[in-house]
Scaffold this motif. Sequence first.
Motif, PDB file in Angstrom:
ATOM      1  N   PHE A 195       0.774  -1.021   0.001  1.00 34.14           N
ATOM      2  CA  PHE A 195       0.048  -0.052   0.020  1.00 34.14           C
ATOM      3  C   PHE A 195       0.762   1.127  -0.123  1.00 34.14           C
ATOM      4  N   PHE A 196       0.372   2.323  -0.426  1.00 29.98           N
ATOM      5  CA  PHE A 196       1.292   3.580  -0.270  1.00 29.98           C
ATOM      6  C   PHE A 196       0.576   4.591   0.547  1.00 29.98           C
ATOM      7  N   ASN A 197      -0.439   4.461   1.437  1.00 27.50           N
ATOM      8  CA  ASN A 197      -0.781   5.189   2.253  1.00 27.50           C
ATOM      9  C   ASN A 197      -0.844   4.656   3.743  1.00 27.50           C
ATOM     10  N   PRO A 198       0.138   5.022   4.563  1.00 34.27           N
ATOM     11  CA  PRO A 198       0.536   4.593   5.772  1.00 34.27           C
ATOM     12  C   PRO A 198      -0.930   4.654   6.710  1.00 34.27           C
ATOM     13  N   ASP A 199      -1.999   5.738   6.700  1.00 35.56           N
ATOM     14  CA  ASP A 199      -2.973   5.656   7.409  1.00 35.56           C
ATOM     15  C   ASP A 199      -3.686   4.197   7.228  1.00 35.56           C
ATOM     16  N   ALA A 200      -3.742   3.903   5.991  1.00 35.82           N
ATOM     17  CA  ALA A 200      -4.684   2.513   5.776  1.00 35.82           C
ATOM     18  C   ALA A 200      -4.033   1.487   6.583  1.00 35.82           C
ATOM     19  N   TYR A 201      -2.613   1.253   6.917  1.00 37.10           N
ATOM     20  CA  TYR A 201      -2.018   0.472   7.746  1.00 37.10           C
ATOM     21  C   TYR A 201      -2.168   0.660   8.974  1.00 37.10           C
ATOM     22  N   PHE A 202      -1.960   1.784   9.681  1.00 39.01           N
ATOM     23  CA  PHE A 202      -2.217   2.099  11.175  1.00 39.01           C
ATOM     24  C   PHE A 202      -3.695   1.721  11.489  1.00 39.01           C
ATOM     25  N   ARG A 203      -4.752   2.208  10.619  1.00 38.86           N
ATOM     26  CA  ARG A 203      -6.090   1.969  10.703  1.00 38.86           C
ATOM     27  C   ARG A 203      -6.322   0.481  10.992  1.00 38.86           C
ATOM     28  N   PHE A 204      -5.827  -0.267   9.893  1.00 38.20           N
ATOM     29  CA  PHE A 204      -5.946  -1.897   9.883  1.00 38.20           C
ATOM     30  C   PHE A 204      -5.337  -2.455  11.142  1.00 38.20           C
ATOM     31  N   ILE A 205      -4.227  -1.873  11.631  1.00 40.61           N
ATOM     32  CA  ILE A 205      -3.515  -2.411  12.885  1.00 40.61           C
ATOM     33  C   ILE A 205      -4.582  -2.119  14.142  1.00 40.61           C
ATOM     34  N   ASP A 206      -5.174  -0.885  14.008  1.00 40.28           N
ATOM     35  CA  ASP A 206      -5.950  -0.654  15.337  1.00 40.28           C
ATOM     36  C   ASP A 206      -7.033  -1.486  15.384  1.00 40.28           C
ATOM     37  N   ASP A 207      -7.874  -1.588  14.088  1.00 41.85           N
ATOM     38  CA  ASP A 207      -9.162  -2.368  13.958  1.00 41.85           C
ATOM     39  C   ASP A 207      -8.820  -4.160  14.152  1.00 41.85           C
ATOM     40  N   ALA A 208      -7.607  -4.632  13.751  1.00 46.83           N
ATOM     41  CA  ALA A 208      -7.315  -5.852  14.090  1.00 46.83           C
ATOM     42  C   ALA A 208      -7.016  -6.337  15.634  1.00 46.83           C
ATOM     43  N   ARG A 209      -6.299  -5.093  16.211  1.00 48.86           N
ATOM     44  CA  ARG A 209      -6.221  -5.267  17.762  1.00 48.86           C
ATOM     45  C   ARG A 209      -7.536  -5.402  18.660  1.00 48.86           C
ATOM     46  N   LYS A 210      -8.338  -4.496  18.060  1.00 57.48           N
ATOM     47  CA  LYS A 210      -9.961  -4.598  18.647  1.00 57.48           C
ATOM     48  C   LYS A 210     -10.493  -5.899  18.419  1.00 57.48           C
TER      49      LYS A 210
ATOM     50  N   LEU B  98      11.988   5.919  -5.258  1.00 54.20           N
ATOM     51  CA  LEU B  98      13.066   5.792  -3.822  1.00 54.20           C
ATOM     52  C   LEU B  98      12.496   6.837  -2.905  1.00 54.20           C
ATOM     53  N   ASP B  99      12.351   7.878  -3.150  1.00 60.44           N
ATOM     54  CA  ASP B  99      11.939   9.110  -2.194  1.00 60.44           C
ATOM     55  C   ASP B  99      10.526   8.583  -1.566  1.00 60.44           C
ATOM     56  N   VAL B 100       9.605   8.245  -2.476  1.00 59.26           N
ATOM     57  CA  VAL B 100       8.331   7.782  -1.877  1.00 59.26           C
ATOM     58  C   VAL B 100       8.341   6.870  -0.942  1.00 59.26           C
ATOM     59  N   VAL B 101       8.969   5.809  -1.432  1.00 58.88           N
ATOM     60  CA  VAL B 101       8.789   4.523  -0.855  1.00 58.88           C
ATOM     61  C   VAL B 101       9.650   4.558   0.629  1.00 58.88           C
ATOM     62  N   THR B 102      10.738   5.174   0.703  1.00 54.19           N
ATOM     63  CA  THR B 102      11.537   5.498   1.777  1.00 54.19           C
ATOM     64  C   THR B 102      10.845   6.271   2.792  1.00 54.19           C
ATOM     65  N   ASN B 103      10.012   7.348   2.323  1.00 52.93           N
ATOM     66  CA  ASN B 103       9.588   8.369   3.166  1.00 52.93           C
ATOM     67  C   ASN B 103       8.274   7.220   3.853  1.00 52.93           C
ATOM     68  N   LEU B 104       7.726   6.457   2.869  1.00 55.27           N
ATOM     69  CA  LEU B 104       6.657   5.576   3.536  1.00 55.27           C
ATOM     70  C   LEU B 104       7.057   4.696   4.579  1.00 55.27           C
ATOM     71  N   CYS B 105       8.280   4.019   4.471  1.00 55.49           N
ATOM     72  CA  CYS B 105       8.817   3.281   5.247  1.00 55.49           C
ATOM     73  C   CYS B 105       9.349   3.988   6.494  1.00 55.49           C
ATOM     74  N   ARG B 106       9.658   5.124   6.415  1.00 55.07           N
ATOM     75  CA  ARG B 106      10.171   5.795   7.744  1.00 55.07           C
ATOM     76  C   ARG B 106       8.879   5.926   8.512  1.00 55.07           C
ATOM     77  N   ARG B 107       7.747   6.709   7.856  1.00 56.88           N
ATOM     78  CA  ARG B 107       6.646   6.601   8.815  1.00 56.88           C
ATOM     79  C   ARG B 107       6.024   5.492   9.450  1.00 56.88           C
ATOM     80  N   LEU B 108       6.192   4.410   8.566  1.00 56.28           N
ATOM     81  CA  LEU B 108       5.653   3.089   9.191  1.00 56.28           C
ATOM     82  C   LEU B 108       6.597   2.694  10.387  1.00 56.28           C
TER      83      LEU B 108
END
Length: 276
Positions: free
Chosen positions: A169-184, A238-248
Motif C-alpha cells: 500500500f502507499f497510504n500509511p494511514d490505511a496500515y495504522f487503521r488496519f492495525i488498530d481495527d485488528a487489535r480490537k 525511492l523518495d516516496v517509498v523510503t518516506n513511507l517506510c520511515r513513517r511506518l
Amino acid sequence: MNPIELSFEFFPPKTQEGVDKLRLTCVQLAALKPKFVSVTFGAGGSTQQGTLDTVVDIAKEGLEAAPHLSCIGSSRENLRAILNEYRSHGIRHIVALRGDLPSGMGEVGELRYASELVSFIRSEFGDWFFIEVAGYPEYHPQSRSPRHDLENFARKVKAGANSAITQYFFNPDAYFRFIDDARKLGVDVPIVPGIMPITNFSQLMRFSEMCGAEVPRWIARQLESFGDDRDAIRAFGLDVVTNLCRRLIDGGAPGLHFYTLNGAAATKSICERLGT
Ligand code: FAD
C-alpha cells in the motif's frame, strides 16, 4: 544498527538466467541480514517444484527461507505431501495463503480459505511450522465488506498463525487503521507491512489493479509524467517509498517485508537510506 526486522520476497525463477540473477540478488540482500526471505507459490501448484528448489537453494546460502503455500485447487493429500517435503528439508517457516485460482482451472479444492489451511497445518504438523498469513490494509478485493474482511483476517490468525504480512500500500494511514481495527478484534501477532519498491510505472499499475492496492493519484500522475525516463521514475520511487517506510517505522511497524521482484537494487537503496 537499527533493530527493524527485514524480510524479502522472491518468486521462483523459470530460466537458468533467472536462477543466476536470484542468486546474485540473495548475496546482495543477505548483507542486510534479513530475518527471513520468502518464495512465492503459483496457486494451483504451477510452481510447486520451483518454489521448493528455490527455497532449498536459498537455505544453502545460510538464509532462513520460507515457502508460500496456497490451498486453492488442491487436496488435503497434496498439501500434506508438500508440507511433509518441506519438513523433510528442515523448513520450519511458511506463508499460508488461499491463493487465486488460475483462469481455466475450475476446481476450488478441499480447503476454501487460508484460515482452513492454517487449521489444517496446525492439526497435522503441530507447532513444527511458524505460520505467516496475509493481511489487507485496503481490504481484499473480493471481500464482502471491510468489517467482514477484518473478521476473516482475525479468524485465520486465531486458527494458529504466528505473524502476518500485508499486501503493499502507499497510504500509511490505511496500515495504522488496519492495525488498530485488528487489535480490537483480538489479533495480537506482529503485522508486518509489505513494501513494493517503485521502479516501473506500467508494471506497478498492472499489479495494483490485480491485487486491489491503491496507487494514490499524486504518485500515478508524477510517474506517468516521467514517460520513459527510468532514472526519474527510480529516483521519485525511492523518495516516496523510503518516506513511507520511515513513517511506518516511526509509527511502530514491527518490520518491513519487501516485494523485491527478484531484484536487489531498489530494496537495497531504500534500506540504506533508512540506515537499517
Ligand atoms: P483468505 O484469507 O482466505 O481470504 C480470501 C477472501 O475470502 C477474502 O476476501 C476474505 O475476506 C474472504 N474470506 C476468508 N474467510 C472467509 C470465510 N470463512 N467466509 C467467507 N469469506 C471468507 N498468491 C499466490 O498465488 N501465491 C503467493 O505466493 C502469494 N503470496 C502472497 C503473499 C502476501 C504477503 C500477500 C498479501 C498475498 C499473496 N498472494 C499470493 C495473493 C493471495 O493469494 C491473494 O490475495 C488471494 O486472493 C487471497 O489469499 P488469502 O490467503 O489472503 O485468502
